[in-house]
Design an enzyme around this catalytic site. Structure first.
Site, PDB file in Angstrom:
ATOM      1  N   GLU A 128      57.268   6.761  29.952  1.00  0.00           N
ATOM      2  CA  GLU A 128      57.059   7.846  28.981  1.00  0.00           C
ATOM      3  C   GLU A 128      58.383   8.138  28.278  1.00  0.00           C
ATOM      4  O   GLU A 128      59.430   8.054  28.902  1.00  0.00           O
ATOM      5  CB  GLU A 128      56.655   9.144  29.699  1.00  0.00           C
ATOM      6  CG  GLU A 128      55.638   8.975  30.781  1.00  0.00           C
ATOM      7  CD  GLU A 128      55.576  10.215  31.701  1.00  0.00           C
ATOM      8  OE1 GLU A 128      56.383  11.151  31.524  1.00  0.00           O
ATOM      9  OE2 GLU A 128      54.713  10.200  32.584  1.00  0.00           O
ATOM     10  N   LYS A 130      61.516  10.138  27.187  1.00  0.00           N
ATOM     11  CA  LYS A 130      62.192  11.291  27.784  1.00  0.00           C
ATOM     12  C   LYS A 130      62.474  12.286  26.664  1.00  0.00           C
ATOM     13  O   LYS A 130      63.316  12.042  25.789  1.00  0.00           O
ATOM     14  CB  LYS A 130      63.500  10.847  28.445  1.00  0.00           C
ATOM     15  CG  LYS A 130      64.180  11.954  29.221  1.00  0.00           C
ATOM     16  CD  LYS A 130      65.299  11.380  30.080  1.00  0.00           C
ATOM     17  CE  LYS A 130      65.879  12.413  31.023  1.00  0.00           C
ATOM     18  NZ  LYS A 130      66.557  13.505  30.334  1.00  0.00           N
ATOM     19  N   ASP A 132      63.768  15.396  24.655  1.00  0.00           N
ATOM     20  CA  ASP A 132      65.009  16.172  24.717  1.00  0.00           C
ATOM     21  C   ASP A 132      64.724  17.630  24.388  1.00  0.00           C
ATOM     22  O   ASP A 132      64.904  18.085  23.266  1.00  0.00           O
ATOM     23  CB  ASP A 132      66.018  15.578  23.726  1.00  0.00           C
ATOM     24  CG  ASP A 132      67.440  16.007  24.043  1.00  0.00           C
ATOM     25  OD1 ASP A 132      67.644  16.661  25.083  1.00  0.00           O
ATOM     26  OD2 ASP A 132      68.331  15.689  23.253  1.00  0.00           O
ATOM     27  N   TYR A 239      53.912  16.331  31.427  1.00  0.00           N
ATOM     28  CA  TYR A 239      54.182  15.019  32.023  1.00  0.00           C
ATOM     29  C   TYR A 239      54.273  15.025  33.546  1.00  0.00           C
ATOM     30  O   TYR A 239      54.492  13.998  34.159  1.00  0.00           O
ATOM     31  CB  TYR A 239      55.439  14.399  31.436  1.00  0.00           C
ATOM     32  CG  TYR A 239      56.688  15.281  31.494  1.00  0.00           C
ATOM     33  CD1 TYR A 239      57.255  15.656  32.706  1.00  0.00           C
ATOM     34  CD2 TYR A 239      57.301  15.721  30.315  1.00  0.00           C
ATOM     35  CE1 TYR A 239      58.374  16.450  32.754  1.00  0.00           C
ATOM     36  CE2 TYR A 239      58.434  16.508  30.357  1.00  0.00           C
ATOM     37  CZ  TYR A 239      58.967  16.879  31.580  1.00  0.00           C
ATOM     38  OH  TYR A 239      60.081  17.670  31.634  1.00  0.00           O
ATOM     39  N   LYS A 327      68.327   5.608  29.838  1.00  0.00           N
ATOM     40  CA  LYS A 327      68.904   6.327  28.695  1.00  0.00           C
ATOM     41  C   LYS A 327      69.167   5.381  27.529  1.00  0.00           C
ATOM     42  O   LYS A 327      69.526   4.225  27.729  1.00  0.00           O
ATOM     43  CB  LYS A 327      70.225   6.978  29.109  1.00  0.00           C
ATOM     44  CG  LYS A 327      70.086   8.130  30.088  1.00  0.00           C
ATOM     45  CD  LYS A 327      69.515   9.343  29.406  1.00  0.00           C
ATOM     46  CE  LYS A 327      69.727  10.618  30.201  1.00  0.00           C
ATOM     47  NZ  LYS A 327      71.089  11.103  30.220  1.00  0.00           N
ATOM     48  N   CYS A 432     104.622  17.395   6.558  1.00  0.00           N
ATOM     49  CA  CYS A 432     103.404  18.192   6.704  1.00  0.00           C
ATOM     50  C   CYS A 432     102.723  18.373   5.343  1.00  0.00           C
ATOM     51  O   CYS A 432     103.366  18.832   4.395  1.00  0.00           O
ATOM     52  CB  CYS A 432     103.753  19.557   7.292  1.00  0.00           C
ATOM     53  SG  CYS A 432     102.386  20.737   7.239  1.00  0.00           S
ATOM     54  N   CYS A 435     102.894  22.153   4.045  1.00  0.00           N
ATOM     55  CA  CYS A 435     104.091  22.898   3.660  1.00  0.00           C
ATOM     56  C   CYS A 435     105.293  22.028   3.330  1.00  0.00           C
ATOM     57  O   CYS A 435     106.330  22.546   2.927  1.00  0.00           O
ATOM     58  CB  CYS A 435     104.464  23.901   4.751  1.00  0.00           C
ATOM     59  SG  CYS A 435     105.185  23.136   6.200  1.00  0.00           S
ATOM     60  N   CYS A 450     103.931  19.599  12.669  1.00  0.00           N
ATOM     61  CA  CYS A 450     104.761  20.152  11.608  1.00  0.00           C
ATOM     62  C   CYS A 450     105.843  21.004  12.252  1.00  0.00           C
ATOM     63  O   CYS A 450     105.574  21.788  13.144  1.00  0.00           O
ATOM     64  CB  CYS A 450     103.901  20.999  10.678  1.00  0.00           C
ATOM     65  SG  CYS A 450     104.874  22.067   9.616  1.00  0.00           S
ATOM     66  N   CYS A 456     104.937  27.441   7.428  1.00  0.00           N
ATOM     67  CA  CYS A 456     103.779  26.602   7.148  1.00  0.00           C
ATOM     68  C   CYS A 456     102.523  27.467   7.116  1.00  0.00           C
ATOM     69  O   CYS A 456     102.225  28.171   8.085  1.00  0.00           O
ATOM     70  CB  CYS A 456     103.645  25.529   8.225  1.00  0.00           C
ATOM     71  SG  CYS A 456     102.193  24.487   8.001  1.00  0.00           S
TER      72      CYS A 456
HETATM   73  S1  IVH Z   1      59.748  13.837  35.056  1.00  0.00           S
HETATM   74  C1  IVH Z   1      60.983  14.828  39.433  1.00  0.00           C
HETATM   75  N1  IVH Z   1      59.186  13.073  32.613  1.00  0.00           N
HETATM   76  O1  IVH Z   1      64.264  15.174  31.975  1.00  0.00           O
HETATM   77  C2  IVH Z   1      61.010  14.355  38.029  1.00  0.00           C
HETATM   78  N2  IVH Z   1      61.061  14.486  32.932  1.00  0.00           N
HETATM   79  O2  IVH Z   1      66.491  14.436  33.788  1.00  0.00           O
HETATM   80  C3  IVH Z   1      60.613  15.380  37.061  1.00  0.00           C
HETATM   81  N3  IVH Z   1      62.193  15.116  30.852  1.00  0.00           N
HETATM   82  O3  IVH Z   1      64.342  18.089  33.881  1.00  0.00           O
HETATM   83  C4  IVH Z   1      60.881  15.043  35.667  1.00  0.00           C
HETATM   84  N4  IVH Z   1      60.859  14.019  29.498  1.00  0.00           N
HETATM   85  O4  IVH Z   1      63.393  18.253  31.531  1.00  0.00           O
HETATM   86  C5  IVH Z   1      60.027  13.782  33.397  1.00  0.00           C
HETATM   87  N5  IVH Z   1      58.541  12.369  30.517  1.00  0.00           N
HETATM   88  C6  IVH Z   1      59.353  13.069  31.286  1.00  0.00           C
HETATM   89  C7  IVH Z   1      60.428  13.811  30.755  1.00  0.00           C
HETATM   90  C8  IVH Z   1      61.259  14.499  31.618  1.00  0.00           C
HETATM   91  C9  IVH Z   1      61.894  14.806  29.585  1.00  0.00           C
HETATM   92  C10 IVH Z   1      63.331  15.943  31.267  1.00  0.00           C
HETATM   93  C11 IVH Z   1      62.966  17.084  32.174  1.00  0.00           C
HETATM   94  C12 IVH Z   1      63.779  16.893  33.421  1.00  0.00           C
HETATM   95  C13 IVH Z   1      64.854  15.971  32.972  1.00  0.00           C
HETATM   96  C14 IVH Z   1      65.330  15.112  34.120  1.00  0.00           C
END
Ligand code: IVH
Length: 753
Positions: A128, A130, A132, A239, A327, A432, A435, A450, A456
């Protein structure tokens, strides 16, 4: 209140950076608490943003010093007094990370090993995006939303139920087929387009704008007034889950399908993947789509699909064994370095900034990047090791720009093949740009500064604040705030102007101090009196108040004691300054000659000719006799000697001090009455280890008896006190035939053994 002077990020050492990060974490937390919890901001948005930007810049330079409670990890405030605390029935944990294909296959292998799966046994994952944003746990009891809690520290969060109810993606009620007790977990976020529109509205109202969609989401969810949250376009992806009386499926994918059925949004890029290869392919597919998505994601989360296997895998202390986050690398783009501009900071540091042809990096237009200092442009890192394989940056270069999170964009690479033929190495300014004073590097430092501190425009206001501060001249009624305002209006531009304030803005003048905002007849009169009362100043105070770098109160006193009279001090410093300026000019000339000879060699492609070495920076002690005398003073090191010489050698400062001396008279140093002693007026040198007292105690006792304590041995030395381990100084003393004593003999000589 004295404002702390900020050292530029490039010149912080590790210890200073660590202390700064601690201070910033505390200041930002306090500002967050004021803003989010009490709805009563205590600092301006600009100041707040500056704190966060500084924190991010220090973290970018020292990633290993990033604190667990770093403001960059935290949006909004920690459990607020304004919100009720909510303990999580099942803790809200975080995820481990992998950064490349190899770490990904290690992750899969470790899961298989833990479960002792046979090589042919299947192991599927859910992958899935992640998101932000910020995680939220939604508790449904008898299918009614009873509690919405932020993650907080994982164990205890904040009860934001009223606010969560205003979010359209969050059902307040679940269908009958849902379990009696169920906690749905997911991410609250704001779309990029909603974020842009919100910021535009905020700016129009003159209200706080947000740095990024995540901050906007957090700030919006954590409003004490849920009516404000309701106006903010927040969204939610489900999620995961916490406490549950029953699970609707036996796989991650299956549970997500039920979430959708119950009325939640589930991210459409979620896929079931059969193995590491499929995970990687999906990661790449999501990565390719990332910039086009209308919400920020910072990676892909992989979760073992079967819940029975998740159960067996369980958790390490803070992270599950059955899931990890892959990441995305920092985002990069190529563009052209169009110019290098120099910004002068309030402490005089010259910071080069890259002006770039605007380019989109991960959805954000970047047109500036920090270049830190001269070395960085030349291809030398802060540890002296080459960066970009030692390639220097030149105007016109095609460069790679990187942006990671909130961090200021960086130039991480350049393409030599595309370098324009006429591109020349960048010459860092020796003057500088604000000045026109000389700009110099301190020994061992990478920052160029400077030297025209008093005049200055970039630095003058800080110097003035220092000048009037309690420990310096200490003028009643003239604090940092007043100085700032009078500087703004150019009533006071340098210290001398303080003393002519009454003539220019007193009674009978066209503009008068008493008519300014915040002033009245009485306060203006009192200020003029306070200023007049400071026309005579002890020599050490006067030296300290000039704000020469590295000259603190103690050093100022030491210098005053050494020179006794202003004229003697100023004369010695000015001569040392002239020597240093001449030495620097010579060095820069030989650098220029060397560069020219390099260019000639390149042009002739004369590979045979031996490459001339770049000229070495000359030794400071070779600058001249006055510089040597300055370095000889015990307690004056190279750094302070250079600071003094640069300050007093700079004509702008000389002029400013001359003007000041037309108004104030530094008094001769009031030495403690020298006791009649056998050593008064004698120059002594301590060398080797002292056994009866510390070096500083020995020194101050000798001085209190009227002796002058020097740092090195010369023909002018009268007595050398040598302890165990004495080396070259002792040898020199013997060569010169000086009186040498043991510590014991010395104390006896003083009469107090
Ligand atoms: S699962 C025990 N799924 O990432 C695991 N987390 O670094 C529970 N996050 O605090 C997290 N998308 O805020 C999970 N698809 C996703 C996510 C997700 C974003 C964030 C969440 C968590 C942090 C962990």
């Amino acid at each position: 209140m004295a404002e702390p002077k900020l050292t530029s990020v490039e010149e912080l050492d590790v210890a200073a950076a660590e202390a700064e990060l601690a201070r910033l974490a505390a200041e930002i937390a306090a500002a967050d608490a004021a803003y989010f919890q009490r709805d009563a901001p205590e600092i301006s948005d600009a100041d707040y943003d500056a704190l966060r930007a500084r924190n991010a810049a220090i973290e970018a330079r020292f990633p290993e010093l990033r604190r667990d409670d770093s403001p960059s990890n935290r949006v909004g405030a920690a459990p607020a007094d304004g919100f009720a605390k909510a303990e999580h029935a099942v803790p809200m944990l975080s995820l481990g990370n992998v950064f490349d294909a190899e770490e990904l296959s290690d992750f899969v292998a470790s899961v298989r090993r833990y479960l002792s799966l046979a090589p042919e046994a299947a192991l599927a994952f859910a992958a899935e995006p992640k998101i932000d944003g910020l995680s939220l746990s939604l508790r449904y009891e008898n299918r009614q939303l009873t509690l919405a809690a932020t993650r907080g520290d994982g164990a205890v969060g904040e009860d934001v139920t009223r606010n969560a109810r205003t979010i359209a993606d969050i059902p307040t009620e679940l269908p009958d087929r849902a379990p009696d007790l169920f906690e749905v977990r997911g991410e609250v976020y704001m779309s990029k387009s909603d974020f842009a529109a919100l910021n535009a509205r905020q700016a129009e109202k003159g209200a706080k704008t947000f740095a990024n969609p995540r901050n906007a989401a957090a700030g919006s969810l954590r409003q004490l007034d849920s009516a404000i949250t309701a106006e903010r376009p927040l969204r939610f992806f489900a999620y995961s889950w916490g406490a549950a009386s029953d699970l609707p499926a036996d796989t991650q994918m299956g549970v997500l399908a039920h979430f959708k059925e119950w009325g939640f949004s589930v991210n459409p890029l979620t896929r079931r993947c059969a193995d590491a290869e499929a995970l990687l392919a999906h990661y790449q597919a999501i990565g390719a789509e990332r910039a086009a998505l209308d919400y920020d994601i910072d990676g892909v989360v992989y979760k073992v699909d079967r819940l029975d296997l998740q159960e067996r895998l369980g958790f390490r202390s803070r992270t599950p064994r059955w899931a990890t986050a892959h990441k995305f690398p920092a985002e990069q783009a190529q563009t052209i370095l169009e110019a290098i501009e120099i910004q002068v900071g309030r402490t005089g540091s010259l910071t080069p900034v890259a002006r770039l042809r605007p380019v989109t990096v991960g959805g954000v237009v970047v047109s500036n990047a920090t270049l830190h200092n001269a070395d960085y442009i030349a291809g030398v890192g802060s540890d002296g090791a080459p960066i970009r394989e030692g390639r220097d940056l030149r105007i016109g270069d095609v460069v790679t720009v990187q942006r990671a999170g909130d961090v200021i964009p960086q130039i991480v690479d350049l393409d030599l093949a595309q370098r324009p033929e006429a591109a020349e190495p960048y010459r860092f300014p020796e003057i500088c740009p604000e000045c026109g004073s000389a700009a110099r590097r301190e020994p061992g430092e990478s920052v160029t500064r400077c030297t025209g501190g008093l005049t200055c425009p970039a630095q003058a206001v800080e110097r003035l604040k220092h000048f009037v501060s309690r420990d310096a001249v200490d003028i009643d009624g003239l604090g940092a705030k007043q100085v700032e305002a009078l500087f703004q209006d150019k009533w006071i531009l340098q210290p001398a102007d303080i003393y002519t304030l009454e003539t220019r803005y007193g009674a009978g003048q066209p503009s008068q101090l008493k008519n300014r905002e915040g002033w009245g007849e009485r306060s203006a009169q009192k200020l003029f009196e306070a200023i007049a009362a400071r026309k005579g100043l002890p020599l050490d105070k006067f030296i300290f108040s000039l704000g020469v770098r590295h000259v603190g109160e103690g050093s100022a006193k030491m210098l005053a004691r050494r020179y006794q009279q202003w004229a003697a001090f100023a004369d010695a410093m000015t001569q040392a300054g002239a020597e240093r300026a001449a030495q620097e000019a010579g060095y820069h000339q030989s650098l220029a000659d060397w560069r020219a000879s390099q260019a000639e060699r390149d042009a002739e492609a004369d590979a045979e000719a031996a490459a001339p070495k770049p000229p070495k920076r000359p030794k400071l002690s070779d600058a001249g006799e006055h510089m040597r005398a300055l370095l000889d003073i015990d307690g004056v090191g190279e750094t302070m000697a250079v600071a003094l010489a640069d300050f007093f050698g700079e004509p702008h400062n000389q002029e400013s001090v001359r003007r000041l001396l037309a108004e104030v008279a530094p008094e001769p140093f009031d030495a403690p009455p020298a006791q009649a002693s056998p050593v008064s007026g004698k120059t002594v040198v301590f060398t080797g280890k002292l056994e009866r007292m510390s070096r500083s105690e020995a020194k101050s006792r000798a001085e209190s008896l009227g002796a002058h304590v020097a740092g090195s041995v010369s023909a002018k030395t009268d007595i050398v006190i040598a302890g165990p381990g004495a080396g070259s100084k002792l040898k020199k003393a013997e060569e010169l035939g000086l009186t040498v004593m043991t510590e014991e003999a010395w104390l006896e000589f003083l009469g107090d053994a």
